[in-house]
Scaffold this active site. Structure first.
Site, PDB file in Angstrom:
ATOM      1  N   SER A  98       0.808  -1.212   0.000  1.00  0.00           N
ATOM      2  CA  SER A  98       0.000   0.000   0.000  1.00  0.00           C
ATOM      3  C   SER A  98       0.845   1.267   0.000  1.00  0.00           C
ATOM      4  O   SER A  98       0.303   2.368   0.030  1.00  0.00           O
ATOM      5  CB  SER A  98      -0.949  -0.006   1.202  1.00  0.00           C
ATOM      6  OG  SER A  98      -0.234  -0.271   2.379  1.00  0.00           O
ATOM      7  N   GLY A 110      -9.872   7.447   1.147  1.00  0.00           N
ATOM      8  CA  GLY A 110      -9.498   8.841   0.992  1.00  0.00           C
ATOM      9  C   GLY A 110     -10.634   9.773   0.647  1.00  0.00           C
ATOM     10  O   GLY A 110     -10.674  10.920   1.099  1.00  0.00           O
ATOM     11  N   THR A 141      -2.236   3.623   4.298  1.00  0.00           N
ATOM     12  CA  THR A 141      -1.215   4.639   4.069  1.00  0.00           C
ATOM     13  C   THR A 141      -0.341   4.751   5.292  1.00  0.00           C
ATOM     14  O   THR A 141      -0.813   4.498   6.395  1.00  0.00           O
ATOM     15  CB  THR A 141      -1.938   5.987   3.881  1.00  0.00           C
ATOM     16  OG1 THR A 141      -2.705   5.895   2.697  1.00  0.00           O
ATOM     17  CG2 THR A 141      -0.997   7.150   3.812  1.00  0.00           C
ATOM     18  N   THR A 163      -5.898   7.978   7.404  1.00  0.00           N
ATOM     19  CA  THR A 163      -5.801   6.789   6.585  1.00  0.00           C
ATOM     20  C   THR A 163      -7.206   6.240   6.371  1.00  0.00           C
ATOM     21  O   THR A 163      -8.142   6.641   7.054  1.00  0.00           O
ATOM     22  CB  THR A 163      -4.871   5.740   7.230  1.00  0.00           C
ATOM     23  OG1 THR A 163      -4.683   4.644   6.328  1.00  0.00           O
ATOM     24  CG2 THR A 163      -5.437   5.226   8.545  1.00  0.00           C
ATOM     25  N   GLY A 164      -7.320   5.348   5.420  1.00  0.00           N
ATOM     26  CA  GLY A 164      -8.639   4.805   5.116  1.00  0.00           C
ATOM     27  C   GLY A 164      -9.112   5.269   3.762  1.00  0.00           C
ATOM     28  O   GLY A 164      -8.305   5.675   2.922  1.00  0.00           O
ATOM     29  N   ARG A 220      -6.855   8.568 -10.276  1.00  0.00           N
ATOM     30  CA  ARG A 220      -7.493   8.808  -8.969  1.00  0.00           C
ATOM     31  C   ARG A 220      -6.429   9.231  -7.929  1.00  0.00           C
ATOM     32  O   ARG A 220      -5.379   8.628  -7.802  1.00  0.00           O
ATOM     33  CB  ARG A 220      -8.187   7.529  -8.490  1.00  0.00           C
ATOM     34  CG  ARG A 220      -8.871   7.671  -7.130  1.00  0.00           C
ATOM     35  CD  ARG A 220      -8.013   7.160  -5.989  1.00  0.00           C
ATOM     36  NE  ARG A 220      -8.737   7.175  -4.722  1.00  0.00           N
ATOM     37  CZ  ARG A 220      -8.156   6.958  -3.543  1.00  0.00           C
ATOM     38  NH1 ARG A 220      -6.873   6.714  -3.461  1.00  0.00           N
ATOM     39  NH2 ARG A 220      -8.871   7.003  -2.446  1.00  0.00           N
ATOM     40  N   VAL A 221      -6.733  10.291  -7.207  1.00  0.00           N
ATOM     41  CA  VAL A 221      -5.876  10.732  -6.111  1.00  0.00           C
ATOM     42  C   VAL A 221      -6.731  10.787  -4.858  1.00  0.00           C
ATOM     43  O   VAL A 221      -7.838  11.337  -4.877  1.00  0.00           O
ATOM     44  CB  VAL A 221      -5.256  12.121  -6.402  1.00  0.00           C
ATOM     45  CG1 VAL A 221      -4.511  12.643  -5.188  1.00  0.00           C
ATOM     46  CG2 VAL A 221      -4.328  12.047  -7.606  1.00  0.00           C
ATOM     47  N   GLY A 222      -6.236  10.213  -3.792  1.00  0.00           N
ATOM     48  CA  GLY A 222      -6.991  10.203  -2.541  1.00  0.00           C
ATOM     49  C   GLY A 222      -6.629  11.369  -1.644  1.00  0.00           C
ATOM     50  O   GLY A 222      -6.169  12.430  -2.100  1.00  0.00           O
ATOM     51  N   ASP A 223      -6.841  11.165  -0.373  1.00  0.00           N
ATOM     52  CA  ASP A 223      -6.586  12.199   0.626  1.00  0.00           C
ATOM     53  C   ASP A 223      -5.102  12.426   0.888  1.00  0.00           C
ATOM     54  O   ASP A 223      -4.663  13.534   1.194  1.00  0.00           O
ATOM     55  CB  ASP A 223      -7.263  11.815   1.943  1.00  0.00           C
ATOM     56  CG  ASP A 223      -6.849  10.419   2.413  1.00  0.00           C
ATOM     57  OD1 ASP A 223      -6.554   9.559   1.556  1.00  0.00           O
ATOM     58  OD2 ASP A 223      -6.833  10.181   3.627  1.00  0.00           O
ATOM     59  N   THR A 259       1.707   7.009   0.133  1.00  0.00           N
ATOM     60  CA  THR A 259       0.842   5.869  -0.174  1.00  0.00           C
ATOM     61  C   THR A 259       0.896   5.534  -1.663  1.00  0.00           C
ATOM     62  O   THR A 259       1.262   6.388  -2.484  1.00  0.00           O
ATOM     63  CB  THR A 259      -0.620   6.210   0.201  1.00  0.00           C
ATOM     64  OG1 THR A 259      -1.434   5.041   0.080  1.00  0.00           O
ATOM     65  CG2 THR A 259      -1.209   7.281  -0.713  1.00  0.00           C
TER      66      THR A 259
HETATM   67  N1  ASP Z   1      -6.120   7.084   2.241  1.00  0.00           N
HETATM   68  C1  ASP Z   1      -5.456   6.425   1.155  1.00  0.00           C
HETATM   69  C2  ASP Z   1      -6.184   6.690  -0.117  1.00  0.00           C
HETATM   70  O1  ASP Z   1      -7.399   6.739  -0.131  1.00  0.00           O
HETATM   71  C3  ASP Z   1      -5.349   4.960   1.345  1.00  0.00           C
HETATM   72  C4  ASP Z   1      -5.324   4.475   2.747  1.00  0.00           C
HETATM   73  O2  ASP Z   1      -4.959   5.165   3.656  1.00  0.00           O
HETATM   74  O3  ASP Z   1      -5.688   3.346   3.017  1.00  0.00           O
HETATM   75  O4  ASP Z   1      -5.522   6.803  -1.133  1.00  0.00           O
END
Ligand code: ASP
Length: 335
Positions: free
Chosen positions: A80, A247, A193, A244-245, A221-224, A211
Protein backbone atom coordinates in the site's frame (compact mmCIF):
# COMPACT_ATOMS: atom_id res chain seq x y z
CA UNK A 1 9.75 -5.13 10.14
CA UNK A 2 9.17 -4.09 13.74
CA UNK A 3 12.38 -3.45 15.63
CA UNK A 4 13.39 -5.18 18.82
CA UNK A 5 12.52 -2.04 20.73
CA UNK A 6 8.99 -2.26 19.47
CA UNK A 7 6.49 -4.18 21.50
CA UNK A 8 2.89 -4.97 21.29
CA UNK A 9 0.84 -2.97 23.75
CA UNK A 10 -2.71 -4.11 23.29
CA UNK A 11 -3.54 -3.41 26.88
CA UNK A 12 -7.08 -3.79 28.09
CA UNK A 13 -9.18 -0.71 27.47
CA UNK A 14 -7.44 -0.02 24.17
CA UNK A 15 -9.56 -1.97 21.79
CA UNK A 16 -11.69 -0.59 19.05
CA UNK A 17 -15.04 -1.52 20.53
CA UNK A 18 -14.84 0.81 23.49
CA UNK A 19 -17.49 3.49 23.63
CA UNK A 20 -16.28 6.94 22.70
CA UNK A 21 -16.66 8.23 26.25
CA UNK A 22 -13.97 5.89 27.50
CA UNK A 23 -11.73 6.78 24.62
CA UNK A 24 -11.85 10.40 25.73
CA UNK A 25 -10.03 9.53 28.91
CA UNK A 26 -7.07 8.16 27.01
CA UNK A 27 -5.39 11.23 25.63
CA UNK A 28 -1.75 10.34 26.16
CA UNK A 29 -0.64 7.04 24.71
CA UNK A 30 3.07 7.45 25.36
CA UNK A 31 5.32 7.33 28.40
CA UNK A 32 6.71 10.29 30.33
CA UNK A 33 7.25 13.28 28.10
CA UNK A 34 4.59 12.24 25.63
CA UNK A 35 4.97 10.94 22.10
CA UNK A 36 7.87 11.88 19.89
CA UNK A 37 6.86 10.01 16.74
CA UNK A 38 3.44 8.68 15.84
CA UNK A 39 2.36 6.79 12.75
CA UNK A 40 -0.53 4.91 11.22
CA UNK A 41 -0.70 1.12 11.31
CA UNK A 42 1.57 -1.39 12.98
CA UNK A 43 4.01 -1.27 10.08
CA UNK A 44 4.63 2.30 11.23
CA UNK A 45 6.80 0.96 14.06
CA UNK A 46 9.85 0.55 11.84
CA UNK A 47 9.22 3.97 10.33
CA UNK A 48 8.99 5.48 13.82
CA UNK A 49 12.28 3.88 14.77
CA UNK A 50 14.00 5.36 11.71
CA UNK A 51 12.54 8.80 12.44
CA UNK A 52 13.50 8.59 16.10
CA UNK A 53 17.06 7.60 15.20
CA UNK A 54 17.37 10.72 13.05
CA UNK A 55 15.95 12.96 15.76
CA UNK A 56 18.34 11.43 18.31
CA UNK A 57 21.21 12.18 15.95
CA UNK A 58 20.19 15.83 15.90
CA UNK A 59 18.46 15.86 12.52
CA UNK A 60 15.58 18.22 11.77
CA UNK A 61 11.94 17.19 12.08
CA UNK A 62 11.64 17.22 8.28
CA UNK A 63 14.68 14.94 7.96
CA UNK A 64 13.14 12.63 10.54
CA UNK A 65 9.67 12.31 9.02
CA UNK A 66 11.17 11.82 5.57
CA UNK A 67 13.47 9.05 6.87
CA UNK A 68 10.53 7.39 8.57
CA UNK A 69 8.30 7.46 5.51
CA UNK A 70 11.09 6.03 3.37
CA UNK A 71 11.05 2.76 5.31
CA UNK A 72 7.70 1.38 4.08
CA UNK A 73 8.25 3.03 0.68
CA UNK A 74 11.24 0.75 0.13
CA UNK A 75 9.56 -2.38 1.48
CA UNK A 76 8.33 -4.58 -1.40
CA UNK A 77 6.15 -6.60 0.98
CA UNK A 78 4.09 -3.52 1.80
CA UNK A 79 1.45 -3.35 -0.92
CA UNK A 80 0.00 0.00 0.00
CA UNK A 81 3.08 2.25 -0.01
CA UNK A 82 5.91 2.82 -2.48
CA UNK A 83 7.77 0.00 -4.23
CA UNK A 84 5.58 -3.10 -4.35
CA UNK A 85 2.38 -1.09 -3.98
CA UNK A 86 -0.63 -2.43 -5.82
CA UNK A 87 -1.17 -0.72 -9.17
CA UNK A 88 -4.14 1.13 -10.55
CA UNK A 89 -6.65 -0.85 -12.60
CA UNK A 90 -4.51 -0.31 -15.72
CA UNK A 91 -1.43 -1.84 -14.06
CA UNK A 92 0.50 1.33 -13.20
CA UNK A 93 1.82 1.90 -9.68
CA UNK A 94 1.22 5.56 -8.88
CA UNK A 95 2.34 7.19 -5.65
CA UNK A 96 0.98 10.10 -3.61
CA UNK A 97 2.92 11.88 -0.83
CA UNK A 98 3.06 15.07 1.20
CA UNK A 99 5.51 16.50 3.71
CA UNK A 100 4.86 19.52 5.93
CA UNK A 101 6.32 21.39 8.87
CA UNK A 102 4.56 23.68 11.33
CA UNK A 103 5.84 26.83 9.66
CA UNK A 104 3.66 26.20 6.62
CA UNK A 105 6.38 24.69 4.45
CA UNK A 106 4.81 21.97 2.37
CA UNK A 107 5.48 19.88 -0.72
CA UNK A 108 3.47 17.13 -2.36
CA UNK A 109 3.31 14.83 -5.36
CA UNK A 110 0.36 12.90 -6.73
CA UNK A 111 0.23 10.10 -9.31
CA UNK A 112 4.02 9.93 -9.36
CA UNK A 113 5.47 6.97 -11.28
CA UNK A 114 8.83 5.19 -11.42
CA UNK A 115 10.37 6.69 -8.25
CA UNK A 116 10.38 4.68 -5.01
CA UNK A 117 10.68 7.56 -2.57
CA UNK A 118 7.70 9.76 -3.31
CA UNK A 119 8.20 11.49 0.04
CA UNK A 120 11.65 12.68 -1.04
CA UNK A 121 10.25 14.03 -4.29
CA UNK A 122 7.58 15.84 -2.25
CA UNK A 123 10.32 17.33 -0.12
CA UNK A 124 12.16 18.43 -3.25
CA UNK A 125 8.95 20.13 -4.49
CA UNK A 126 8.86 21.96 -1.15
CA UNK A 127 12.49 23.01 -1.26
CA UNK A 128 13.30 23.44 -4.95
CA UNK A 129 10.14 24.84 -6.53
CA UNK A 130 7.79 27.74 -5.82
CA UNK A 131 4.90 25.23 -5.78
CA UNK A 132 3.27 23.00 -3.22
CA UNK A 133 2.25 20.09 -5.47
CA UNK A 134 3.23 18.43 -8.74
CA UNK A 135 1.14 15.68 -10.32
CA UNK A 136 1.34 12.86 -12.84
CA UNK A 137 3.66 13.23 -15.79
CA UNK A 138 5.01 16.53 -14.48
CA UNK A 139 5.85 15.03 -11.09
CA UNK A 140 7.54 12.05 -12.71
CA UNK A 141 9.56 14.28 -15.02
CA UNK A 142 10.57 16.49 -12.08
CA UNK A 143 11.75 13.45 -10.10
CA UNK A 144 13.82 12.28 -13.05
CA UNK A 145 15.31 15.75 -13.54
CA UNK A 146 16.19 15.88 -9.85
CA UNK A 147 18.21 12.69 -10.27
CA UNK A 148 15.98 10.26 -8.42
CA UNK A 149 16.70 6.69 -9.57
CA UNK A 150 13.99 5.43 -11.90
CA UNK A 151 12.59 1.91 -11.72
CA UNK A 152 9.48 -0.07 -12.41
CA UNK A 153 7.56 -0.09 -9.12
CA UNK A 154 5.37 -3.05 -10.07
CA UNK A 155 6.78 -6.14 -8.37
CA UNK A 156 5.91 -9.63 -9.68
CA UNK A 157 3.81 -10.20 -6.55
CA UNK A 158 1.82 -7.00 -7.02
CA UNK A 159 1.38 -7.73 -10.72
CA UNK A 160 0.00 -11.16 -9.91
CA UNK A 161 -2.47 -9.67 -7.42
CA UNK A 162 -3.60 -7.19 -10.04
CA UNK A 163 -4.02 -9.88 -12.71
CA UNK A 164 -5.98 -12.02 -10.25
CA UNK A 165 -8.12 -9.02 -9.41
CA UNK A 166 -8.86 -8.44 -13.09
CA UNK A 167 -10.51 -11.84 -13.26
CA UNK A 168 -12.09 -12.17 -9.82
CA UNK A 169 -13.35 -8.59 -9.55
CA UNK A 170 -15.64 -8.90 -12.61
CA UNK A 171 -13.78 -6.00 -14.05
CA UNK A 172 -16.12 -3.23 -15.05
CA UNK A 173 -14.37 0.11 -15.39
CA UNK A 174 -17.17 2.41 -14.24
CA UNK A 175 -18.24 0.27 -11.35
CA UNK A 176 -14.74 -0.36 -10.18
CA UNK A 177 -13.85 3.31 -10.22
CA UNK A 178 -16.48 3.68 -7.53
CA UNK A 179 -15.47 0.53 -5.74
CA UNK A 180 -15.01 1.37 -2.09
CA UNK A 181 -13.75 -2.06 -1.23
CA UNK A 182 -10.84 -2.77 -3.49
CA UNK A 183 -10.19 -6.16 -2.00
CA UNK A 184 -7.06 -8.16 -2.56
CA UNK A 185 -7.54 -11.69 -3.86
CA UNK A 186 -7.08 -12.75 -0.24
CA UNK A 187 -10.05 -10.65 0.75
CA UNK A 188 -8.30 -7.98 2.80
CA UNK A 189 -9.44 -4.41 2.49
CA UNK A 190 -6.39 -2.94 0.85
CA UNK A 191 -5.80 0.69 1.47
CA UNK A 192 -3.27 1.48 4.14
CA UNK A 193 -1.22 4.64 4.07
CA UNK A 194 1.61 5.63 6.33
CA UNK A 195 1.01 8.98 7.95
CA UNK A 196 3.77 9.94 10.35
CA UNK A 197 3.85 12.83 12.83
CA UNK A 198 6.84 13.95 14.89
CA UNK A 199 7.62 16.55 17.50
CA UNK A 200 10.79 17.82 19.09
CA UNK A 201 11.30 18.69 22.75
CA UNK A 202 10.46 22.33 21.97
CA UNK A 203 7.02 21.28 20.82
CA UNK A 204 7.64 21.94 17.13
CA UNK A 205 5.88 19.55 14.76
CA UNK A 206 6.18 18.05 11.28
CA UNK A 207 4.54 15.25 9.34
CA UNK A 208 4.71 13.08 6.26
CA UNK A 209 2.16 10.95 4.49
CA UNK A 210 2.86 8.52 1.62
CA UNK A 211 0.84 5.87 -0.17
CA UNK A 212 0.23 3.99 -3.39
CA UNK A 213 -3.42 4.79 -2.81
CA UNK A 214 -6.34 2.51 -3.19
CA UNK A 215 -5.50 -0.81 -4.81
CA UNK A 216 -6.64 -1.11 -8.45
CA UNK A 217 -7.98 2.44 -8.43
CA UNK A 218 -9.19 4.27 -11.50
CA UNK A 219 -6.22 5.71 -13.39
CA UNK A 220 -5.68 9.28 -12.26
CA UNK A 221 -7.49 8.81 -8.97
CA UNK A 222 -5.88 10.73 -6.11
CA UNK A 223 -6.99 10.20 -2.54
CA UNK A 224 -6.59 12.20 0.63
CA UNK A 225 -2.96 11.35 1.35
CA UNK A 226 -1.05 13.99 -0.67
CA UNK A 227 -3.57 16.76 -0.10
CA UNK A 228 -2.77 19.34 2.55
CA UNK A 229 -5.64 19.44 5.01
CA UNK A 230 -6.82 15.96 4.06
CA UNK A 231 -3.96 13.47 4.44
CA UNK A 232 -1.86 15.78 6.60
CA UNK A 233 -2.04 19.08 8.37
CA UNK A 234 0.44 20.69 10.76
CA UNK A 235 0.16 23.98 12.64
CA UNK A 236 2.64 25.50 15.08
CA UNK A 237 1.48 25.63 18.67
CA UNK A 238 -1.71 23.72 17.88
CA UNK A 239 -1.09 20.25 16.52
CA UNK A 240 -0.62 17.87 13.64
CA UNK A 241 -2.97 15.32 12.17
CA UNK A 242 -2.85 12.60 9.53
CA UNK A 243 -5.41 10.23 8.07
CA UNK A 244 -5.80 6.79 6.58
CA UNK A 245 -8.64 4.80 5.12
CA UNK A 246 -10.92 5.56 2.23
CA UNK A 247 -9.50 8.84 0.99
CA UNK A 248 -12.67 10.17 -0.58
CA UNK A 249 -14.35 10.30 2.84
CA UNK A 250 -11.49 12.38 4.20
CA UNK A 251 -11.06 14.65 1.22
CA UNK A 252 -14.70 15.68 1.02
CA UNK A 253 -14.49 17.19 4.51
CA UNK A 254 -10.81 18.30 4.57
CA UNK A 255 -10.39 15.89 7.47
CA UNK A 256 -7.01 16.73 8.98
CA UNK A 257 -7.57 20.47 8.64
CA UNK A 258 -10.73 19.90 10.68
CA UNK A 259 -8.91 17.88 13.32
CA UNK A 260 -6.34 20.64 13.77
CA UNK A 261 -9.06 23.33 13.74
CA UNK A 262 -10.81 21.46 16.51
CA UNK A 263 -7.57 21.37 18.50
CA UNK A 264 -7.17 25.09 17.88
CA UNK A 265 -10.57 25.63 19.42
CA UNK A 266 -9.40 23.91 22.60
CA UNK A 267 -10.22 20.25 22.08
CA UNK A 268 -7.70 17.58 23.01
CA UNK A 269 -6.04 15.61 20.22
CA UNK A 270 -8.26 12.64 21.07
CA UNK A 271 -11.49 14.66 21.22
CA UNK A 272 -10.64 16.33 17.93
CA UNK A 273 -10.18 12.99 16.15
CA UNK A 274 -13.48 11.76 17.59
CA UNK A 275 -15.32 14.89 16.54
CA UNK A 276 -14.22 14.56 12.93
CA UNK A 277 -14.93 10.82 12.66
CA UNK A 278 -18.42 11.47 14.07
CA UNK A 279 -18.88 14.28 11.58
CA UNK A 280 -18.12 11.89 8.71
CA UNK A 281 -20.58 9.37 10.13
CA UNK A 282 -23.39 11.87 10.50
CA UNK A 283 -22.75 13.47 7.13
CA UNK A 284 -22.52 10.23 5.20
CA UNK A 285 -24.85 7.87 7.02
CA UNK A 286 -25.31 4.59 5.19
CA UNK A 287 -22.84 5.61 2.49
CA UNK A 288 -19.94 4.83 4.82
CA UNK A 289 -21.21 1.45 5.99
CA UNK A 290 -18.21 -0.90 6.01
CA UNK A 291 -15.80 1.94 5.22
CA UNK A 292 -12.72 2.63 7.31
CA UNK A 293 -11.34 6.07 8.06
CA UNK A 294 -8.85 6.74 10.85
CA UNK A 295 -7.20 9.89 12.17
CA UNK A 296 -4.11 10.38 14.29
CA UNK A 297 -3.27 13.65 16.01
CA UNK A 298 -0.36 14.92 18.05
CA UNK A 299 -0.20 18.11 20.08
CA UNK A 300 2.91 20.12 20.95
CA UNK A 301 3.13 18.45 24.37
CA UNK A 302 3.09 14.96 22.91
CA UNK A 303 -0.52 14.08 23.64
CA UNK A 304 -1.86 11.60 21.12
CA UNK A 305 -5.30 11.31 19.56
CA UNK A 306 -6.51 8.32 17.56
CA UNK A 307 -10.00 7.45 16.41
CA UNK A 308 -11.57 5.59 13.51
CA UNK A 309 -14.87 4.44 12.06
CA UNK A 310 -14.27 0.69 12.33
CA UNK A 311 -12.21 -1.61 14.53
CA UNK A 312 -8.83 -2.69 13.22
CA UNK A 313 -6.98 0.61 12.95
CA UNK A 314 -3.57 0.23 14.59
CA UNK A 315 -0.96 2.89 15.16
CA UNK A 316 2.59 3.11 16.43
CA UNK A 317 3.73 5.49 19.16
CA UNK A 318 7.37 6.19 20.02
CA UNK A 319 7.92 8.06 23.26
CA UNK A 320 10.70 10.46 24.20
CA UNK A 321 12.86 7.54 25.36
CA UNK A 322 12.58 5.76 22.02
CA UNK A 323 10.20 3.05 23.19
CA UNK A 324 7.76 2.08 20.44
CA UNK A 325 4.38 0.56 21.19
CA UNK A 326 1.55 -0.53 18.93
CA UNK A 327 -1.96 0.53 19.85
CA UNK A 328 -5.42 -0.33 18.65
CA UNK A 329 -7.48 2.75 17.77
CA UNK A 330 -10.86 3.11 19.39
CA UNK A 331 -13.65 3.12 16.86
CA UNK A 332 -17.08 4.67 16.48
CA UNK A 333 -18.68 1.46 15.24
CA UNK A 334 -18.14 -2.09 16.31
CA UNK A 335 -18.03 -3.58 12.82
N1 ASP B 1 -6.12 7.08 2.24
C1 ASP B 1 -5.46 6.42 1.15
C2 ASP B 1 -6.18 6.69 -0.12
O1 ASP B 1 -7.40 6.74 -0.13
C3 ASP B 1 -5.35 4.96 1.35
C4 ASP B 1 -5.32 4.48 2.75
O2 ASP B 1 -4.96 5.17 3.66
O3 ASP B 1 -5.69 3.35 3.02
O4 ASP B 1 -5.52 6.80 -1.13
Amino acid sequence: MTSRRSLLALASGMIGVLPAAKALARTTAAGAGGARVLSTWDFGAAANDAAFARLSAGASLIDAVEAGAMVPEADPTNHSVGYGGYPDRDGHVTLDAVIMDDAGNVGAVAALEDTVHAISVARRVMEQTPHTMLVGEGATRFARAQGFPQRNLLTPEAEKAWRDWLTTAQYRPEANSENRRARTPGGALDHDTIGLLARNPDGRLAGACTTSGMAFKMRGRVGDSPQVGSGLYVEAGVGAATSTGLGEEVTRIAGTARVVASMRSGKSAQAACEEVVKHIASLRGNAIRGVQVGFLALDPRGNVGAFCLLPGFTYAVTDMAGRTTIHQGTSLFQA
